[in-house]
Design an enzyme around this catalytic site. Structure first.
Site, PDB file in Angstrom:
ATOM      1  CE  LYS A  38      19.084  31.839  -0.918  1.00  0.00           C
ATOM      2  NZ  LYS A  38      18.253  32.375  -1.916  1.00  0.00           N
ATOM      3  CE  LYS A  47      26.088  30.874  -4.128  1.00  0.00           C
ATOM      4  NZ  LYS A  47      25.876  32.268  -4.459  1.00  0.00           N
ATOM      5  CB  THR A  75      23.239  33.001  -1.729  1.00  0.00           C
ATOM      6  OG1 THR A  75      21.965  33.540  -2.019  1.00  0.00           O
ATOM      7  CG2 THR A  75      23.098  31.768  -0.860  1.00  0.00           C
TER       8      THR A  75
HETATM    9  P1  NAD Z   1      24.852  36.868 -11.800  1.00  0.00           P
HETATM   10  O1  NAD Z   1      26.004  35.978 -12.126  1.00  0.00           O
HETATM   11  O2  NAD Z   1      23.792  37.110 -12.816  1.00  0.00           O
HETATM   12  O3  NAD Z   1      25.399  38.310 -11.334  1.00  0.00           O
HETATM   13  C1  NAD Z   1      26.576  38.517 -10.625  1.00  0.00           C
HETATM   14  C2  NAD Z   1      27.226  39.774 -11.181  1.00  0.00           C
HETATM   15  O4  NAD Z   1      28.386  40.083 -10.403  1.00  0.00           O
HETATM   16  C3  NAD Z   1      27.701  39.636 -12.632  1.00  0.00           C
HETATM   17  O5  NAD Z   1      27.114  40.651 -13.419  1.00  0.00           O
HETATM   18  C4  NAD Z   1      29.223  39.788 -12.538  1.00  0.00           C
HETATM   19  O6  NAD Z   1      29.780  40.457 -13.647  1.00  0.00           O
HETATM   20  C5  NAD Z   1      29.346  40.605 -11.283  1.00  0.00           C
HETATM   21  N1  NAD Z   1      30.650  40.521 -10.633  1.00  0.00           N
HETATM   22  C6  NAD Z   1      31.386  39.412 -10.332  1.00  0.00           C
HETATM   23  N2  NAD Z   1      32.529  39.767  -9.700  1.00  0.00           N
HETATM   24  C7  NAD Z   1      32.507  41.122  -9.601  1.00  0.00           C
HETATM   25  C8  NAD Z   1      33.397  42.082  -9.050  1.00  0.00           C
HETATM   26  N3  NAD Z   1      34.553  41.712  -8.487  1.00  0.00           N
HETATM   27  N4  NAD Z   1      33.053  43.384  -9.123  1.00  0.00           N
HETATM   28  C9  NAD Z   1      31.900  43.767  -9.697  1.00  0.00           C
HETATM   29  N5  NAD Z   1      30.997  42.903 -10.232  1.00  0.00           N
HETATM   30  C10 NAD Z   1      31.323  41.606 -10.189  1.00  0.00           C
HETATM   31  O7  NAD Z   1      24.218  36.266 -10.459  1.00  0.00           O
HETATM   32  P2  NAD Z   1      22.739  36.548  -9.887  1.00  0.00           P
HETATM   33  O8  NAD Z   1      21.801  35.523 -10.415  1.00  0.00           O
HETATM   34  O9  NAD Z   1      22.438  37.987 -10.004  1.00  0.00           O
HETATM   35  O10 NAD Z   1      22.978  36.154  -8.358  1.00  0.00           O
HETATM   36  C11 NAD Z   1      23.629  37.017  -7.456  1.00  0.00           C
HETATM   37  C12 NAD Z   1      23.557  36.416  -6.061  1.00  0.00           C
HETATM   38  O11 NAD Z   1      22.186  36.245  -5.690  1.00  0.00           O
HETATM   39  C13 NAD Z   1      24.213  35.039  -5.951  1.00  0.00           C
HETATM   40  O12 NAD Z   1      24.899  34.969  -4.725  1.00  0.00           O
HETATM   41  C14 NAD Z   1      23.034  34.078  -6.002  1.00  0.00           C
HETATM   42  O13 NAD Z   1      23.283  32.861  -5.333  1.00  0.00           O
HETATM   43  C15 NAD Z   1      21.948  34.902  -5.320  1.00  0.00           C
HETATM   44  N6  NAD Z   1      20.565  34.566  -5.701  1.00  0.00           N
HETATM   45  C16 NAD Z   1      20.234  34.424  -7.013  1.00  0.00           C
HETATM   46  C17 NAD Z   1      18.905  34.117  -7.345  1.00  0.00           C
HETATM   47  C18 NAD Z   1      18.481  33.943  -8.798  1.00  0.00           C
HETATM   48  O14 NAD Z   1      17.353  33.484  -9.041  1.00  0.00           O
HETATM   49  N7  NAD Z   1      19.284  34.312  -9.771  1.00  0.00           N
HETATM   50  C19 NAD Z   1      17.942  33.971  -6.340  1.00  0.00           C
HETATM   51  C20 NAD Z   1      18.315  34.155  -5.008  1.00  0.00           C
HETATM   52  C21 NAD Z   1      19.641  34.456  -4.706  1.00  0.00           C
END
Ligand code: NAD
Length: 293
Positions: A169, A244, A94
């Site tokens: 979204k 966010k 997102t």
């Molecule tokens: P998260 O923080 O659990 O996962 C993000 C991952 O990215 C981490 O494991 C981190 O180590 C990795 N990362 C960061 N920078 C990096 C890089 N340069 N190279 C490689 N890996 C890197 O977040 P999430 O909950 O999995 O969410 C991911 C996305 O999905 C976000 O944009 C969030 O807004 C969206 N989202 C999350 C949810 C939810 O319920 N968690 C629901 C809908 C959308």
């Protein structure tokens, strides 16, 4: 079956990459976290040394990263220099509309097709392969991304041109924040007025107060179907993530010249709430309405 590069194996990406592997794809996966890489290996993916190695030779390169700056960094440093000609770039994170559009136009300048494909559904839907994807990009980009997204979700919808997935979204979550806060305030006032919450629910859920926030995700424990409220607001969609998304919506509104008084107030309420309770589900904002935050 195809070779897929997957970058970002966190709460959401971990389950999504696992589902691609389960569906027979050769998933070359990368995350900065060793733990995430180990989980990906157990799920049938091949952990690789860096984002460039994930991108190398992949038919599809999928990113699931925290925010726009992470996606832009990974695209600039690894994806653009290493993507094979003809690869499709799918960002499921997102992020803000402006960055999504910029990345798609940078990709087009390099002869690559890029789509924004943010998701609806939380960690359980990511693990279960039941996400909904809203996709922004050209018809050709959508057709290329669709089979990969179908292996991770239950619905894949073409929302329009680049950035349209992100726009849908944030507008959807703006509505969600508003209906959740209104539902919480309705329950809080009902309680103060001495109503039985179950009776109030039975009536309002069949009357015009009804919304998804009430009947699918009721913020009051013990009322309505099982929801995070029944688990002390653990799991679900964290208040920090709702904040966010609201900030993204408000930034887009400012850019587009839209005035959103309710969105402004919802953002303020989640800002105040998330400073202390960022990990609680977003429905826990009922504590604010009850004066218990
Ligand atoms: P998260 O923080 O659990 O996962 C993000 C991952 O990215 C981490 O494991 C981190 O180590 C990795 N990362 C960061 N920078 C990096 C890089 N340069 N190279 C490689 N890996 C890197 O977040 P999430 O909950 O999995 O969410 C991911 C996305 O999905 C976000 O944009 C969030 O807004 C969206 N989202 C999350 C949810 C939810 O319920 N968690 C629901 C809908 C959308």
């Amino acid at each position: 079956m195809a070779r897929v590069g997957f970058i970002g194996l966190g709460n959401m990406g971990g389950g999504m990459a696992a589902n691609l592997a389960k569906n027979g794809h050769d998933v070359h996966a990368f995350d900065l976290s060793e733990e995430a890489l180990a989980r990906a290996r157990q799920a049938g993916c091949l952990p690789v040394a860096d984002a460039a190695a994930a991108a190398d030779g992949a038919e599809a390169i999928i990113t699931m990263l925290p925010a726009g700056r992470h996606v832009a960094g990974v695209y600039t440093d690894a994806v653009f220099p290493h993507a094979a000609p003809g690869a499709v770039l799918i960002d499921c994170s997102t992020i803000d509309v402006a960055t999504a559009r910029q990345l798609a136009s940078d990709a087009a300048a390099k002869g690559l097709e890029a789509v924004d494909a943010p998701v609806s559904g939380g960690i359980a839907a990511a693990n279960g392969g039941t996400l909904t994807f809203m996709v922004g990009g050209s018809d050709a980009g959508f057709r290329r991304a669709q089979p990969f997204l179908e292996d991770m979700g239950k619905a894949v919808i073409h929302a329009g041109a680049s950035g349209a997935g992100q726009a849908v979204k944030m507008c959807n979550n703006l509505i969600l924040a508003g209906t959740m806060i209104a539902t919480c305030e309705g329950f809080a006032l009902a309680e103060k007025l001495g109503l039985d919450p179950q009776v109030f629910y039975d009536i309002s859920s069949k009357a015009t107060g009804q919304s998804w926030s009430m009947t699918s995700y009721c913020p009051l424990p013990g009322v309505g179907p099982e929801s995070p409220a029944d688990r002390d607001y653990q799991g679900g969609f964290a208040a920090a993530l709702m904040l966010k998304d609201l900030r993204l919506a408000m930034a887009a509104a400012a850019e587009a010249g839209a005035t959103l008084p309710l969105g402004t107030r919802a953002t303020e309420l989640y800002e105040a709430f998330a400073t202390e309770h960022d990990n609680l589900d977003f429905s826990a904002i009922i504590k604010t309405a009850q004066g218990k935050a």
